[in-house]
Scaffold this motif. Structure first.
Motif, PDB file in Angstrom:
ATOM      1  N   ARG A  46       0.658  -1.052   0.102  1.00 54.78           N
ATOM      2  CA  ARG A  46       0.020  -0.097   0.181  1.00 54.78           C
ATOM      3  C   ARG A  46       0.970   1.314   0.126  1.00 54.78           C
ATOM      4  NH1 ARG A  46      -2.539  -3.647   3.769  1.00 54.78           N
ATOM      5  NH2 ARG A  46      -4.418  -4.253   2.608  1.00 54.78           N
ATOM      6  N   ARG A  47       2.275   1.292   0.445  1.00 45.07           N
ATOM      7  CA  ARG A  47       3.093   2.347   0.574  1.00 45.07           C
ATOM      8  C   ARG A  47       3.672   2.576  -0.857  1.00 45.07           C
ATOM      9  NH1 ARG A  47       7.219   0.615   4.582  1.00 45.07           N
ATOM     10  NH2 ARG A  47       8.566   2.171   3.232  1.00 45.07           N
ATOM     11  N   PHE A  48       3.788   1.624  -1.903  1.00 41.58           N
ATOM     12  CA  PHE A  48       4.657   1.819  -2.991  1.00 41.58           C
ATOM     13  C   PHE A  48       3.374   1.917  -3.928  1.00 41.58           C
ATOM     14  CE2 PHE A  48       7.399  -0.127  -0.030  1.00 41.58           C
ATOM     15  CZ  PHE A  48       8.510   0.778   0.007  1.00 41.58           C
ATOM     16  N   HIS A  49       3.773   2.667  -5.017  1.00 37.86           N
ATOM     17  CA  HIS A  49       2.590   2.724  -6.169  1.00 37.86           C
ATOM     18  C   HIS A  49       3.079   2.212  -7.345  1.00 37.86           C
ATOM     19  CE1 HIS A  49       0.236   4.903  -3.579  1.00 37.86           C
ATOM     20  NE2 HIS A  49       1.218   5.886  -3.421  1.00 37.86           N
ATOM     21  N   ASP A  50       4.310   1.182  -7.404  1.00 35.29           N
ATOM     22  CA  ASP A  50       4.635   0.812  -8.838  1.00 35.29           C
ATOM     23  C   ASP A  50       3.959  -0.680  -9.197  1.00 35.29           C
ATOM     24  OD1 ASP A  50       5.546  -1.148  -6.712  1.00 35.29           O
ATOM     25  OD2 ASP A  50       7.687  -0.482  -7.228  1.00 35.29           O
ATOM     26  N   GLN A  51       2.855  -0.986  -8.287  1.00 36.35           N
ATOM     27  CA  GLN A  51       2.329  -2.096  -8.563  1.00 36.35           C
ATOM     28  C   GLN A  51       3.119  -3.725  -8.615  1.00 36.35           C
ATOM     29  OE1 GLN A  51      -1.030  -2.071  -8.713  1.00 36.35           O
ATOM     30  NE2 GLN A  51      -0.687  -0.410  -7.839  1.00 36.35           N
ATOM     31  N   ALA A  52       4.191  -3.323  -7.832  1.00 34.52           N
ATOM     32  CA  ALA A  52       5.210  -4.805  -8.040  1.00 34.52           C
ATOM     33  C   ALA A  52       4.651  -5.317  -6.646  1.00 34.52           C
ATOM     34  CB  ALA A  52       6.647  -4.567  -8.270  1.00 34.52           C
ATOM     35  N   PRO A  53       4.681  -6.729  -6.746  1.00 34.16           N
ATOM     36  CA  PRO A  53       4.522  -7.467  -5.469  1.00 34.16           C
ATOM     37  C   PRO A  53       5.787  -7.427  -4.754  1.00 34.16           C
ATOM     38  CG  PRO A  53       4.630  -9.197  -7.456  1.00 34.16           C
ATOM     39  CD  PRO A  53       4.596  -7.717  -8.081  1.00 34.16           C
ATOM     40  N   ARG A  54       5.696  -7.536  -3.428  1.00 36.96           N
ATOM     41  CA  ARG A  54       6.761  -7.432  -2.346  1.00 36.96           C
ATOM     42  C   ARG A  54       6.647  -8.686  -1.443  1.00 36.96           C
ATOM     43  NH1 ARG A  54       6.798  -2.413  -4.424  1.00 36.96           N
ATOM     44  NH2 ARG A  54       8.582  -1.329  -4.291  1.00 36.96           N
ATOM     45  N   TYR A  55       7.707  -9.049  -0.833  1.00 41.96           N
ATOM     46  CA  TYR A  55       7.669  -9.859   0.154  1.00 41.96           C
ATOM     47  C   TYR A  55       7.792  -8.884   1.538  1.00 41.96           C
ATOM     48  CZ  TYR A  55       8.871 -13.781  -2.564  1.00 41.96           C
ATOM     49  OH  TYR A  55       8.844 -14.858  -3.524  1.00 41.96           O
ATOM     50  N   HIS A  56       6.761  -9.221   2.696  1.00 44.87           N
ATOM     51  CA  HIS A  56       6.709  -8.362   3.461  1.00 44.87           C
ATOM     52  C   HIS A  56       6.918  -9.056   4.853  1.00 44.87           C
ATOM     53  CE1 HIS A  56       4.331  -5.354   1.150  1.00 44.87           C
ATOM     54  NE2 HIS A  56       3.859  -6.355   0.699  1.00 44.87           N
ATOM     55  N   PHE A  57       8.062  -8.599   5.688  1.00 44.11           N
ATOM     56  CA  PHE A  57       8.701  -9.030   6.872  1.00 44.11           C
ATOM     57  C   PHE A  57       8.427  -8.376   8.047  1.00 44.11           C
ATOM     58  CE2 PHE A  57      10.993 -10.554   3.084  1.00 44.11           C
ATOM     59  CZ  PHE A  57      11.026 -11.950   3.385  1.00 44.11           C
ATOM     60  N   PHE A  58       8.542  -8.854   9.279  1.00 42.38           N
ATOM     61  CA  PHE A  58       8.725  -7.803  10.365  1.00 42.38           C
ATOM     62  C   PHE A  58      10.072  -8.107  10.764  1.00 42.38           C
ATOM     63  CE2 PHE A  58       8.315  -6.429  14.762  1.00 42.38           C
ATOM     64  CZ  PHE A  58       7.742  -5.315  14.416  1.00 42.38           C
ATOM     65  N   ASP A  59      10.760  -6.868  10.645  1.00 44.67           N
ATOM     66  CA  ASP A  59      12.172  -6.933  11.074  1.00 44.67           C
ATOM     67  C   ASP A  59      12.346  -6.699  12.494  1.00 44.67           C
ATOM     68  OD1 ASP A  59      14.724  -6.288  11.374  1.00 44.67           O
ATOM     69  OD2 ASP A  59      14.719  -4.685   9.932  1.00 44.67           O
ATOM     70  N   PHE A  60      12.907  -7.615  13.397  1.00 48.28           N
ATOM     71  CA  PHE A  60      13.181  -7.701  14.627  1.00 48.28           C
ATOM     72  C   PHE A  60      14.378  -7.163  14.942  1.00 48.28           C
ATOM     73  CE2 PHE A  60      10.511 -11.895  14.439  1.00 48.28           C
ATOM     74  CZ  PHE A  60       9.594 -11.513  15.088  1.00 48.28           C
ATOM     75  N   GLU A  61      15.331  -6.810  14.129  1.00 42.95           N
ATOM     76  CA  GLU A  61      16.515  -6.224  14.411  1.00 42.95           C
ATOM     77  C   GLU A  61      16.840  -5.217  13.620  1.00 42.95           C
ATOM     78  OE1 GLU A  61      18.580 -10.551  15.105  1.00 42.95           O
ATOM     79  OE2 GLU A  61      18.677  -9.785  13.099  1.00 42.95           O
ATOM     80  N   SER A  62      15.898  -4.181  13.540  1.00 41.05           N
ATOM     81  CA  SER A  62      16.269  -2.833  12.629  1.00 41.05           C
ATOM     82  C   SER A  62      17.404  -1.946  13.326  1.00 41.05           C
ATOM     83  CB  SER A  62      14.915  -1.992  12.622  1.00 41.05           C
ATOM     84  OG  SER A  62      15.114  -0.897  12.158  1.00 41.05           O
ATOM     85  N   ASP A  63      18.187  -1.577  12.541  1.00 40.33           N
ATOM     86  CA  ASP A  63      19.132  -0.560  12.796  1.00 40.33           C
ATOM     87  C   ASP A  63      18.583   0.914  13.416  1.00 40.33           C
ATOM     88  OD1 ASP A  63      18.869   0.039  10.384  1.00 40.33           O
ATOM     89  OD2 ASP A  63      20.821  -0.276   9.769  1.00 40.33           O
ATOM     90  N   SER A  64      17.508   0.944  13.025  1.00 44.65           N
ATOM     91  CA  SER A  64      16.948   2.338  13.166  1.00 44.65           C
ATOM     92  C   SER A  64      16.294   2.517  14.793  1.00 44.65           C
ATOM     93  CB  SER A  64      15.691   2.678  12.494  1.00 44.65           C
ATOM     94  OG  SER A  64      14.696   1.748  12.540  1.00 44.65           O
ATOM     95  N   GLY A  65      16.574   1.173  15.556  1.00 45.91           N
ATOM     96  CA  GLY A  65      16.262   1.534  16.942  1.00 45.91           C
ATOM     97  C   GLY A  65      14.760   1.077  17.241  1.00 45.91           C
TER      98      GLY A  65
END
Length: 113
Positions: A46-65
């Protein structure tokens, strides 16, 4: 285009198995990132408008904190390894999945199917 081990990733969703994802980060100039994640879905974003399918993961180890969803094109992903460790969807599913349903059907996520 789906990854070669797409079916393993789908099975990891059903089995609530964690994965390690290695990908080329567009935000970091193409450097390889490696994170422990929960696989969530394979669908249009829903965030990208290029109509390309993506793999969606939940990141447990993000470096953004802060831990967050990670949506990647298959062309960005170098490798996905399914781990023996499991996850609880209640750790990160904070929305009503009846109003915003998954594309890949599942029956093993309890209230978060």
């Amino acid at each position: 285009m789906k990854l070669a081990n797409h079916e393993d990733i789908v099975q990891a969703i059903h089995d609530c198995r964690e994965v390690v994802v290695e990908w080329r980060s567009q935000d970091d100039g193409g450097t390889i990132q490696r994170r422990r994640c929960a696989p969530m879905d394979y669908a249009l974003s829903r965030r990208f408008h290029d109509q390309a399918p993506r793999y969606h993961f939940f990141d447990f180890e993000s470096d953004s904190g802060w831990n967050h969803p990670l949506s990647l094109l298959s062309s960005q992903i170098e490798r996905v390894e399914v781990l023996e460790s499991t996850f609880d969807p209640a750790m990160f599913v904070t929305w009503d999945t009846r109003r915003s349903p998954w594309v890949l059907p599942r029956s093993t996520w309890g209230d978060h199917n």
